[in-house]
Scaffold this motif. Structure first.
Motif, PDB file in Angstrom:
ATOM      1  N   LYS A   1       1.208  -1.237   0.104  1.00 37.33           N
ATOM      2  CA  LYS A   1       0.199   0.029  -0.112  1.00 37.33           C
ATOM      3  C   LYS A   1       0.953   1.193  -0.371  1.00 37.33           C
ATOM      4  O   LYS A   1       1.225   1.348   0.870  1.00 37.33           O
ATOM      5  N   SER A   2       0.316   1.984  -1.231  1.00 33.94           N
ATOM      6  CA  SER A   2       1.250   2.878  -1.069  1.00 33.94           C
ATOM      7  C   SER A   2       0.962   3.876  -0.422  1.00 33.94           C
ATOM      8  O   SER A   2       1.974   4.827   0.547  1.00 33.94           O
TER       9      SER A   2
ATOM     10  N   PHE B   1       2.038  13.952  -5.099  1.00 33.33           N
ATOM     11  CA  PHE B   1       1.635  13.082  -5.745  1.00 33.33           C
ATOM     12  C   PHE B   1       0.980  12.360  -5.474  1.00 33.33           C
ATOM     13  O   PHE B   1       0.550  11.268  -4.580  1.00 33.33           O
ATOM     14  N   ASP B   2       0.099  11.534  -7.336  1.00 41.64           N
ATOM     15  CA  ASP B   2      -0.731   9.766  -6.561  1.00 41.64           C
ATOM     16  C   ASP B   2       0.320   8.825  -6.384  1.00 41.64           C
ATOM     17  O   ASP B   2       0.768   8.875  -8.182  1.00 41.64           O
TER      18      ASP B   2
ATOM     19  N   VAL C   1       3.020  13.047  -0.046  1.00 40.10           N
ATOM     20  CA  VAL C   1       3.297  14.538   0.392  1.00 40.10           C
ATOM     21  C   VAL C   1       4.783  14.393   0.567  1.00 40.10           C
ATOM     22  O   VAL C   1       4.781  13.599   2.025  1.00 40.10           O
ATOM     23  N   ALA C   2       5.463  14.609  -0.272  1.00 43.47           N
ATOM     24  CA  ALA C   2       7.475  13.969   0.000  1.00 43.47           C
ATOM     25  C   ALA C   2       8.052  15.690   0.159  1.00 43.47           C
ATOM     26  O   ALA C   2       7.608  16.483  -0.536  1.00 43.47           O
TER      27      ALA C   2
ATOM     28  N   GLY D   1       0.766  12.368 -13.076  1.00 42.90           N
ATOM     29  CA  GLY D   1       0.984  11.615 -11.230  1.00 42.90           C
ATOM     30  C   GLY D   1       1.306  12.391 -10.383  1.00 42.90           C
ATOM     31  O   GLY D   1       1.028  12.615  -9.189  1.00 42.90           O
ATOM     32  N   VAL D   2       2.221  14.018 -10.321  1.00 44.14           N
ATOM     33  CA  VAL D   2       2.205  14.388 -10.145  1.00 44.14           C
ATOM     34  C   VAL D   2       1.422  16.037  -9.407  1.00 44.14           C
ATOM     35  O   VAL D   2       1.049  16.336 -10.575  1.00 44.14           O
TER      36      VAL D   2
END
Length: 573
Positions: free
Chosen positions: A2-3, A512-513, A82-83, A532-533
């Protein structure tokens, strides 16, 4: 795997501690410029994510936690990762950012710092280097108004760029500055001047010394010369980073040289785009890994970076011996027109050996060389064709075609080489001391950028890592991947306030997703932006919102550990 966790995952001791620590830095409701709300925060350390908010004022993160209140602008990151902004450890956006400061192909992948300086750097500059740089310009034309590397980086910031920028000072640039393109060692006085230029660059904020040793004139530098330069960088906490002398037949020996430089100079060292190139060398990767891990076990700070493709990209100069290139392009082109020299080259290029890095021989077939960029508009009809196809079209052998294209184009001719295998790419990704770099520019699918067909890594390297190798193949976890894109390289470079999400650090943030991030660029059609971002923040300013560039240009010159004070650009005289 799971991301993205639910809001209830992560209620561990870590998240409980965070709830207190983060609230301690919070302010009153409405005091924030920007609030990123409800995202799964991957802080860059490699720890599991925690669902929380991030509050930003001016260029800094000022609070992290829950119930932080309101802000002028709110980004709802619910269900998203969120990174920290990603660090591109090998960027060739040196000229691209002069043409287009948006850095679109990298921003769309979450990159917020471009690290430059693979052998060549944009300073220091003297008359010789300025002449060479102006002669090499192609579609992107610009004046050179700076004298030092710091002056160039400050020029980018003043002009306006979306990403942050940093650079190593190039050992090739230092050599040309003092020696030119000659195949000889520096005199004692020349070496002292080269060391003084390293000192100047480090005090302006350079990250260390970068080399690219398969190319002339860098090839002519001895190990001792590189150690002498690195000793100066080490005084300032800098790093050595290298495209080593060999990535194929003599890969183990090249690693030994890098380790020796690190050991004798007392400096941390990174290997640019670690690879085992050529079918007969693919099995050397494990030997390389063993050498690096043995050095690390002895206490040496040795790391590497990579791109996530089985092909590299450089020029046709990487298929010709260094002796024919001595003296620079004009001398090289003149030699290529000499019938006797051409006959000698036919023999040397077609015969594998270990005296120099022959990428034509390592590729094994002219079908595995893809021609990607030309200066001469008349030759652009060959863009995207293999060397074999171009040779057939011209009625020549591939080797004669290479020699003539270099002469006719006035350049080394951009070339993609298919050299690696997929198993080795996967193996490298799993290594805990591996960072990532595109080894490419940062472009846009428009304007002058469409005149060439670059390697797709310029549009897809980081998205490909997170989509294909992390989400789909699950080679490493998402927290680990983000750590090696952010906190890990930031620590190696000794950057202040970057690479980790915490109060007091700069607000370089990507939303991003993980379920959707994907690269679209291909070798046939490279000018395709990743998706995706969704949002990117640089120094507290929103650069990408809902997948669209905002035209904000808040990027800065990020200075290394030796920075001694404000850079006052000195104009080129």
């Amino acid at each position: 795997m799971k991301s993205v966790p639910s809001p209830f995952i992560g209620l561990s001791l870590l998240s409980i501690v965070l709830s207190f620590i983060f609230h301690a830095g919070s302010a009153n409701a409405g005091d924030f410029d920007l609030l990123i709300r409800g995202g799964s925060i991957y802080d860059g350390t490699g720890r599991d994510p925690v669902v929380a908010d991030i509050a930003i004022r001016d260029d800094q993160i000022v609070a992290m936690g829950w119930g932080l209140g309101g802000a002028d602008t709110v980004i709802d990151a619910t269900g998203l990762a969120v990174a920290p902004g990603f660090i591109n450890m090998l960027s060739w956006a040196t000229e691209d950012l002069i043409e287009d400061g948006r850095s679109l192909s990298d921003i769309r992948q979450g990159v917020t710092l471009e690290v430059m300086g693979e052998g060549w750097s944009m300073g220091p500059v003297n008359d010789r280097l300025k002449t060479v740089a102006l002669q090499r310009q192609s579609d992107i034309r610009y004046d050179i108004s700076w004298r030092t590397l710091g002056g160039y980086l400050q020029h980018l910031e003043d002009k306006g760029i979306s990403t942050n920028v940093a650079s190593f000072v190039g050992a090739t640039t230092l050599r040309i500055h003092e020696i030119g393109f000659e195949d000889r060692p520096p005199t004692a006085e020349e070496l002292q001047r080269m060391q003084a230029l390293v000192r100047e660059a480090m005090e302006e904020g350079a990250l260390g010394v970068g080399s690219s040793l398969i190319y002339a004139p860098a090839f002519y530098a001895s190990t001792e010369e590189l150690i002498a330069l690195c000793k100066v960088a080490a005084e300032y906490g800098g790093r050595y980073i290298s495209h080593m002398r060999s990535e194929s037949a003599k890969l183990p020996e090249a690693i030994d040289e890098l380790i020796r430089i690190a050991d004798e100079a007392g400096i941390g060292a990174e290997i640019y785009h670690l690879k085992a190139a050529g079918v007969t060398n693919h099995d050397k990767l494990e030997t390389a890994i063993t050498r690096i891990e043995e050095a690390r076990a002895r206490g040496l700070d040795i790391t590497a970076d990579m791109y996530t493709y089985t092909a590299g990209a450089t020029g046709l100069d990487a298929s010709m011996p260094p002796w024919v290139q001595e003296g620079g392009y004009e001398a090289w082109a003149q030699r290529l027109a000499d019938p006797e020299i051409r006959e000698r080259l036919r023999q040397e290029i077609s015969t594998p050996g270990d005296d120099w890095e022959n990428l034509y021989a390592e590729a094994g077939d002219a079908e595995k060389l893809l021609l990607t960029s030309f200066r001469n508009p008349d030759l652009r009809k060959y863009t995207g064709m293999t060397l074999a196809a171009v040779a057939k079209d011209r009625g020549q052998s591939p080797i004669d075609t290479m020699m003539d294209l270099v002469i006719e184009d006035g350049s080394r001719v951009g070339t993609v080489y298919f050299l690696m295998n997929e198993d080795n790419v996967r193996r490298k990704i799993t290594l805990p001391w591996m960072a990532f770099g595109s080894d490419s520019g940062s472009m846009a699918p428009e304007g002058v950028f469409l005149n060439s067909n670059p390697h797709p890594r310029g549009y897809g390297n980081f998205a490909r890592l997170l989509g294909r190798y992390v989400r789909d193949e699950q080679l490493i976890s998402l927290p680990e991947a983000i750590h090696r894109l952010t906190g890990f390289p930031a620590a190696n470079l000794k950057l202040r306030g970057r690479g980790i999400l915490k109060p007091g650090n700069y607000a370089d943030i990507v939303v991003f997703d993980p379920a959707a991030i994907v690269d679209h660029a291909t070798f046939a059609n490279p000018h395709q932006l990743a998706t995706g971002v969704r949002d990117v923040v640089v120094n507290g300013a929103i650069v990408l919102r809902d997948g669209k560039h905002t035209d904000a240009l808040p990027g800065r010159f990020v200075r290394g550990p030796g920075f001694a004070g404000p850079v006052i650009p000195v104009p080129y005289q």
